[in-house]
Design a protein around this motif. Structure first.
Motif, PDB file in Angstrom:
ATOM      1  N   TYR A 184       5.608   3.397   1.155  1.00 15.48           N
ATOM      2  CA  TYR A 184       6.254   4.637   0.716  1.00 15.48           C
ATOM      3  C   TYR A 184       5.460   5.819   1.257  1.00 15.48           C
ATOM      4  CZ  TYR A 184       7.346   8.610  -2.308  1.00 15.48           C
ATOM      5  OH  TYR A 184       7.676   9.857  -2.764  1.00 15.48           O
ATOM      6  N   GLN A 185       6.170   6.874   1.622  1.00 16.84           N
ATOM      7  CA  GLN A 185       5.493   8.094   1.999  1.00 16.84           C
ATOM      8  C   GLN A 185       6.345   9.304   1.658  1.00 16.84           C
ATOM      9  OE1 GLN A 185       5.060   8.735   6.334  1.00 16.84           O
ATOM     10  NE2 GLN A 185       6.125   6.793   6.625  1.00 16.84           N
ATOM     11  N   ASN A 186       5.657  10.389   1.274  1.00 18.32           N
ATOM     12  CA  ASN A 186       6.304  11.683   1.168  1.00 18.32           C
ATOM     13  C   ASN A 186       5.493  12.653   2.027  1.00 18.32           C
ATOM     14  OD1 ASN A 186       4.072  12.574  -0.403  1.00 18.32           O
ATOM     15  ND2 ASN A 186       5.090  12.023  -2.316  1.00 18.32           N
ATOM     16  N   ASN A 187       5.689  13.938   1.887  1.00 22.71           N
ATOM     17  CA  ASN A 187       5.004  14.890   2.758  1.00 22.71           C
ATOM     18  C   ASN A 187       3.497  14.913   2.566  1.00 22.71           C
ATOM     19  OD1 ASN A 187       7.292  15.734   4.084  1.00 22.71           O
ATOM     20  ND2 ASN A 187       7.691  17.439   2.691  1.00 22.71           N
ATOM     21  N   GLU A 188       3.033  14.430   1.413  1.00 22.84           N
ATOM     22  CA  GLU A 188       1.601  14.492   1.110  1.00 22.84           C
ATOM     23  C   GLU A 188       0.866  13.176   1.283  1.00 22.84           C
ATOM     24  OE1 GLU A 188       0.221  17.219  -2.237  1.00 22.84           O
ATOM     25  OE2 GLU A 188       2.173  16.553  -2.969  1.00 22.84           O
ATOM     26  N   ILE A 189       1.522  12.057   1.038  1.00 20.44           N
ATOM     27  CA  ILE A 189       0.797  10.789   0.897  1.00 20.44           C
ATOM     28  C   ILE A 189       1.469   9.635   1.642  1.00 20.44           C
ATOM     29  CG2 ILE A 189      -0.047  11.455  -1.384  1.00 20.44           C
ATOM     30  CD1 ILE A 189       1.999   9.280  -2.455  1.00 20.44           C
ATOM     31  N   ILE A 190       0.680   8.579   1.806  1.00 19.60           N
ATOM     32  CA  ILE A 190       1.159   7.249   2.224  1.00 19.60           C
ATOM     33  C   ILE A 190       0.714   6.272   1.151  1.00 19.60           C
ATOM     34  CG2 ILE A 190       0.896   5.390   3.909  1.00 19.60           C
ATOM     35  CD1 ILE A 190       0.311   7.615   5.995  1.00 19.60           C
ATOM     36  N   SER A 191       1.615   5.403   0.716  1.00 19.23           N
ATOM     37  CA  SER A 191       1.314   4.415  -0.322  1.00 19.23           C
ATOM     38  C   SER A 191       1.719   3.032   0.180  1.00 19.23           C
ATOM     39  CB  SER A 191       2.069   4.753  -1.614  1.00 19.23           C
ATOM     40  OG  SER A 191       1.710   3.878  -2.661  1.00 19.23           O
ATOM     41  N   ILE A 192       0.763   2.116   0.216  1.00 16.78           N
ATOM     42  CA  ILE A 192       0.974   0.770   0.758  1.00 16.78           C
ATOM     43  C   ILE A 192       0.619  -0.264  -0.302  1.00 16.78           C
ATOM     44  CG2 ILE A 192       0.206  -0.906   2.488  1.00 16.78           C
ATOM     45  CD1 ILE A 192      -0.447   1.492   4.303  1.00 16.78           C
TER      46      ILE A 192
ATOM     47  N   HIS B 122      -3.607 -15.278  -7.029  1.00 12.86           N
ATOM     48  CA  HIS B 122      -2.660 -14.364  -6.416  1.00 12.86           C
ATOM     49  C   HIS B 122      -2.823 -12.986  -7.035  1.00 12.86           C
ATOM     50  CE1 HIS B 122       0.197 -14.146  -9.878  1.00 12.86           C
ATOM     51  NE2 HIS B 122      -0.351 -15.306 -10.171  1.00 12.86           N
ATOM     52  N   GLY B 123      -2.230 -12.008  -6.403  1.00  5.59           N
ATOM     53  CA  GLY B 123      -2.301 -10.665  -6.942  1.00  5.59           C
ATOM     54  C   GLY B 123      -1.604  -9.667  -6.050  1.00  5.59           C
ATOM     55  N   LYS B 124      -1.768  -8.426  -6.396  1.00  4.92           N
ATOM     56  CA  LYS B 124      -1.188  -7.330  -5.635  1.00  4.92           C
ATOM     57  C   LYS B 124      -2.216  -6.213  -5.589  1.00  4.92           C
ATOM     58  CE  LYS B 124       3.204  -7.028  -5.713  1.00  4.92           C
ATOM     59  NZ  LYS B 124       4.649  -6.790  -5.948  1.00  4.92           N
ATOM     60  N   VAL B 125      -2.322  -5.560  -4.440  1.00  8.63           N
ATOM     61  CA  VAL B 125      -3.295  -4.484  -4.273  1.00  8.63           C
ATOM     62  C   VAL B 125      -2.615  -3.301  -3.599  1.00  8.63           C
ATOM     63  CG1 VAL B 125      -4.138  -5.394  -2.061  1.00  8.63           C
ATOM     64  CG2 VAL B 125      -5.611  -3.923  -3.430  1.00  8.63           C
ATOM     65  N   CYS B 126      -2.986  -2.101  -4.030  1.00  5.27           N
ATOM     66  CA  CYS B 126      -2.350  -0.877  -3.545  1.00  5.27           C
ATOM     67  C   CYS B 126      -3.382   0.044  -2.903  1.00  5.27           C
ATOM     68  CB  CYS B 126      -1.680  -0.127  -4.698  1.00  5.27           C
ATOM     69  SG  CYS B 126      -0.599  -1.132  -5.726  1.00  5.27           S
ATOM     70  N   TYR B 127      -2.956   0.706  -1.835  1.00 11.32           N
ATOM     71  CA  TYR B 127      -3.791   1.694  -1.161  1.00 11.32           C
ATOM     72  C   TYR B 127      -2.974   2.959  -0.942  1.00 11.32           C
ATOM     73  CZ  TYR B 127      -6.633  -2.419  -0.172  1.00 11.32           C
ATOM     74  OH  TYR B 127      -7.381  -3.563  -0.298  1.00 11.32           O
ATOM     75  N   ASN B 128      -3.583   4.094  -1.250  1.00 15.89           N
ATOM     76  CA  ASN B 128      -2.893   5.380  -1.148  1.00 15.89           C
ATOM     77  C   ASN B 128      -3.789   6.359  -0.400  1.00 15.89           C
ATOM     78  OD1 ASN B 128      -0.632   4.707  -3.193  1.00 15.89           O
ATOM     79  ND2 ASN B 128      -2.509   4.263  -4.324  1.00 15.89           N
ATOM     80  N   PHE B 129      -3.178   7.142   0.490  1.00 14.23           N
ATOM     81  CA  PHE B 129      -3.935   8.045   1.347  1.00 14.23           C
ATOM     82  C   PHE B 129      -3.290   9.429   1.396  1.00 14.23           C
ATOM     83  CE2 PHE B 129      -4.168   3.716   2.887  1.00 14.23           C
ATOM     84  CZ  PHE B 129      -5.531   3.502   3.031  1.00 14.23           C
ATOM     85  N   LYS B 130      -4.133  10.466   1.461  1.00 14.55           N
ATOM     86  CA  LYS B 130      -3.641  11.812   1.715  1.00 14.55           C
ATOM     87  C   LYS B 130      -3.370  11.965   3.211  1.00 14.55           C
ATOM     88  CE  LYS B 130      -6.450  13.974  -1.932  1.00 14.55           C
ATOM     89  NZ  LYS B 130      -7.506  14.990  -2.183  1.00 14.55           N
ATOM     90  N   LYS B 131      -2.204  12.471   3.541  1.00 19.71           N
ATOM     91  CA  LYS B 131      -1.881  12.679   4.948  1.00 19.71           C
ATOM     92  C   LYS B 131      -2.719  13.802   5.572  1.00 19.71           C
ATOM     93  CE  LYS B 131       2.862  10.968   5.195  1.00 19.71           C
ATOM     94  NZ  LYS B 131       4.279  11.319   5.448  1.00 19.71           N
ATOM     95  N   SER B 132      -3.126  14.764   4.774  1.00 17.58           N
ATOM     96  CA  SER B 132      -3.809  15.933   5.310  1.00 17.58           C
ATOM     97  C   SER B 132      -5.197  15.634   5.857  1.00 17.58           C
ATOM     98  CB  SER B 132      -3.919  17.015   4.237  1.00 17.58           C
ATOM     99  OG  SER B 132      -4.662  16.543   3.122  1.00 17.58           O
TER     100      SER B 132
END
Length: 255
Positions: free
Chosen positions: A125-133, A148-158
């Motif tokens: 997912y991404q919007n103008n500010e972030i990327i979320s994986i 098993h599991g799930k892991v999330c990473y989120n980044f500022k685009k700026s």
């Protein structure tokens, strides 16, 4: 097999910052131990699928791809610098696994002769500010069951900075109130009933973790097996709609 995800981008590497959509490719590889050793007394199966950011500013590409390498290093020996070839890494891991199995005698750990690794590029997912994986994963290396599991990473685009719980939150008191109410509703726990009779939170105080992702309309927190409940409870998902979070967290799109 390389599958290119159809995301538009509105920048190039020469630009200092990016605010539009950026482009990813999905790298996918499936390997079987039978390719190098047909011995049916041992088995190695792997399928790995991950997102690689391309055609974006270097700072953002480096941040996302470095985090991907750290994630894969949970199971594979990843070089600290430079690019890596997932095919070669899986072959190296396979050879190491078979060598270790060959050193066991016939009576030692029959289940240890099986290794399964599955890494799934789950949501992007991404919007103008972030990327979320988000990645889902399963590994079995012997024993009663795999993990098993799930892991999330989120980044500022700026600036490529990783988004943590600390810089997600605007009003933590309000966020925890909203989250605990939603947790109770989604897990069938009445208002007067103790959460801590069913789930483990330190000091019997409800809390959120750093494992969250963004979707089109919700913020989702994931608690992996053993984190707040026994393995049998599986992955626990907490969904918080954006409409309830205005002024409470950063980076969300209210539509």
């Amino acid at each position: 097999l390389i599958v290119v995800a159809a995301f538009l981008f509105s920048t190039c590497k020469e630009r200092d910052k990016v605010y539009g959509e950026v482009k990813f490719e999905t790298i996918e590889l499936t390997k079987s131990g039978l390719e190098i050793d047909p011995d049916t007394t041992k088995s190695y199966e792997a399928d790995v699928r991950y997102y690689k950011l391309i055609e974006a500013p270097n700072y953002l590409e480096d941040s996302v791809n470095t985090q991907t390498k750290l994630f894969l290093s949970n199971w594979l020996s990843i070089p600290k610098s430079g690019n890596f070839d997932i095919n070669e890494l899986l072959l190296d891991d396979m050879r190491k696994f078979y060598k270790e199995v060959d050193e066991l005698n016939d009576l030692e750990c029959f289940t240890c002769r099986v290794k399964n690794l599955h890494v799934r590029a789950d949501t992007l997912y991404q919007n103008n500010e972030i990327i979320s994986i988000t990645y889902g994963w399963y590994v079995y290396e012997g024993g009663a069951h795999g993990n098993h599991g799930k892991v999330c990473y989120n980044f500022k685009k700026s600036n490529g900075e990783k988004i943590t719980y600390k810089n997600l939150v605007i009003d933590e008191v309000r966020l925890l109130q909203i989250a605990e109410k939603a947790f109770r509703e989604q897990n069938g726990i009445a208002d007067g009933e103790k959460i801590y009779d069913m789930f483990y939170f330190e000091n019997e105080t409800f809390s959120l973790n750093d494992n969250f992702c963004f979707t089109d309309d919700s913020l989702i927190f994931y608690y992996n097996p053993y984190e707040i409940a026994p393995y049998a409870a599986g992955l626990i998902e907490l969904i918080l709609p954006f409409k309830d979070l205005k002024g409470v967290v950063n980076f969300i799109d209210i539509k």
